[in-house]
Design an enzyme around this catalytic site. Structure first.
Site, short mmCIF file in Angstrom:
data_model
loop_
_atom_site.label_atom_id
_atom_site.label_comp_id
_atom_site.label_asym_id
_atom_site.label_seq_id
_atom_site.Cartn_x
_atom_site.Cartn_y
_atom_site.Cartn_z
N GLN A 1 31.79 16.66 74.86
CA GLN A 1 30.80 17.76 74.85
C GLN A 1 29.41 17.14 74.91
OE1 GLN A 1 30.75 21.11 74.81
NE2 GLN A 1 32.95 21.44 74.80
N SER A 2 29.07 16.51 76.02
CA SER A 2 27.82 15.74 76.08
C SER A 2 26.66 16.59 76.60
CB SER A 2 28.03 14.53 76.99
OG SER A 2 26.79 13.96 77.32
#
Ligand SMILES: Cc1ncc(COP(=O)(O)O)c(C=O)c1O
Length: 331
Positions: free
Chosen positions: A75-76
């Site tokens: 989840q960057s």
């Protein structure tokens, strides 16, 4: 430090606001808490990477690149924003994602993963946690080059001397806002991961003659390792810009007490901080970075380390889209 010498794209119109958080300050008790709204920066969803990407993409375009390649956690926020910058510039973007929790990449997930697909990511490669990301990025770039592309590698978090210039600009912006409004902050609190934000910020503040202390709340490394990372980046960035660093080793202050069981893993204090800011000010934090950094600020305020009457500036580095990947934490 004069930033005009570096190629730069602009993704935000003007300075981000500094706002007083009256309701939140009363709920925490103690210092007067302000927020620098870097969550309102440009590109999809805003956040600190937008500032770094102004310089990184400026450099990529100056070198004739047509494909941005970067890496991050599943989840960057950094990957989402690199992709958003690519979309805006008409470039392609390929991502290397590393799973902090094995099996945690699901293409149908919400939050940033949903946005990777909505924004049209060209390719995603998933590698295990602990894999050599520099090698993985180099392989992705070689693959793109073999297809006739001109790839440009952006390192983890955009934290090299070029990306850190974005936070030099932010440090200069905060110094100018403090001078304009007469607000003298006693401390600035910021989340720390790949260190470009804290390092660039310190360099920018000091280059603008502002001596305010900065506290980095590490969400990734133990204190000593994180302080070294910040200091090394300050030195390399000053070198790159051809200026004296003007940041002493003792000025790099990191706390690691709010990291909990590990990077991206939730803590009760993070959940409480996210809920409190949402309920008192309508401002969203994120579970991995700003929620933990704010939990640290609240704790230091309640322990009197940030005493009543002091003025604390929280640098909101964004990240809220990843809230939607973990709604169960906050119900
Ligand atoms: C929302 C948010 N805050 C803070 C950080 C940490 O910034 P840095 O990597 O420059 O230390 C990140 C990095 O990904 C982030 O996404």
């Amino acid at each position: 430090m004069d930033l005009k010498q570096f190629p730069r794209r602009r993704y935000t119109a003007g300075a981000t606001p500094v706002e007083y958080l009256g309701n939140f300050s009363r709920a925490v008790g103690g210092p007067d808490i302000y927020v620098k709204r870097d969550d309102l920066l440009g590109l999809t969803g805003g956040g600190n990477k937008t500032r770094k990407l102004e310089f990184l993409v400026g450099d990529a375009l100056a070198r004739g690149a047509d494909t941005l390649i970067t890496c991050g956690a599943v989840q960057s926020n950094h990957c989402r924003l690199t992709l958003a910058a690519a979309v805006k510039e008409g470039l392609k973007c390929r991502l290397v994602l590393t799973e902090a929790v094995p099996g945690s990449y699901r293409p149908d997930a919400s939050g940033n993963v949903f946005l990777y697909h909505l924004l049209g990511v060209e390719r995603i490669t998933v590698v295990p946690w602990g894999a050599d990301l520099l090698t993985a990025l180099a392989e992705a770039a070689a693959e793109a080059a073999a297809e006739g592309r001109r790839p440009y590698i952006i390192p983890m978090g955009g934290s090299n001397p070029i990306g850190a210039l974005g936070y030099v600009a932010c440090g200069q912006e905060i110094a100018a806002q403090a001078a304009e409004t007469g607000l003298a902050f006693d401390n600035i609190v910021v989340a720390g991961g790949s260190a470009g934000t804290q390092g660039g910020l310190l360099l920018g503040l000091r280059s603008a003659g502002c001596a305010v202390p900065v506290t980095g709340m590490s969400v990734l490394n133990p204190r000593a390792a994180q302080e070294k990372l910040v200091f090394d980046l300050v030195t390399k960035t000053a070198d790159y810009a051809g200026v004296a660093p003007r940041v002493a080793r003792e000025e790099i202050v990191v706390r690691d007490g709010y990291l909990g069981p590990g990077y991206t893993l939730p803590t009760e204090a993070m959940v409480a901080a996210v809920k409190l800011l949402a309920a008192t000010e309508g401002i969203l934090l994120d579970p991995s970075y700003t929620g933990k950094a704010m939990a640290g600020l609240i704790d230091l305020a309640r322990k009197g380390v940030f005493p009543a009457g002091s003025k604390i500036l929280f640098l909101h580095t964004g990240g809220w889209p990843s809230l939607f990947a973990h709604p169960e934490l906050f119900r």
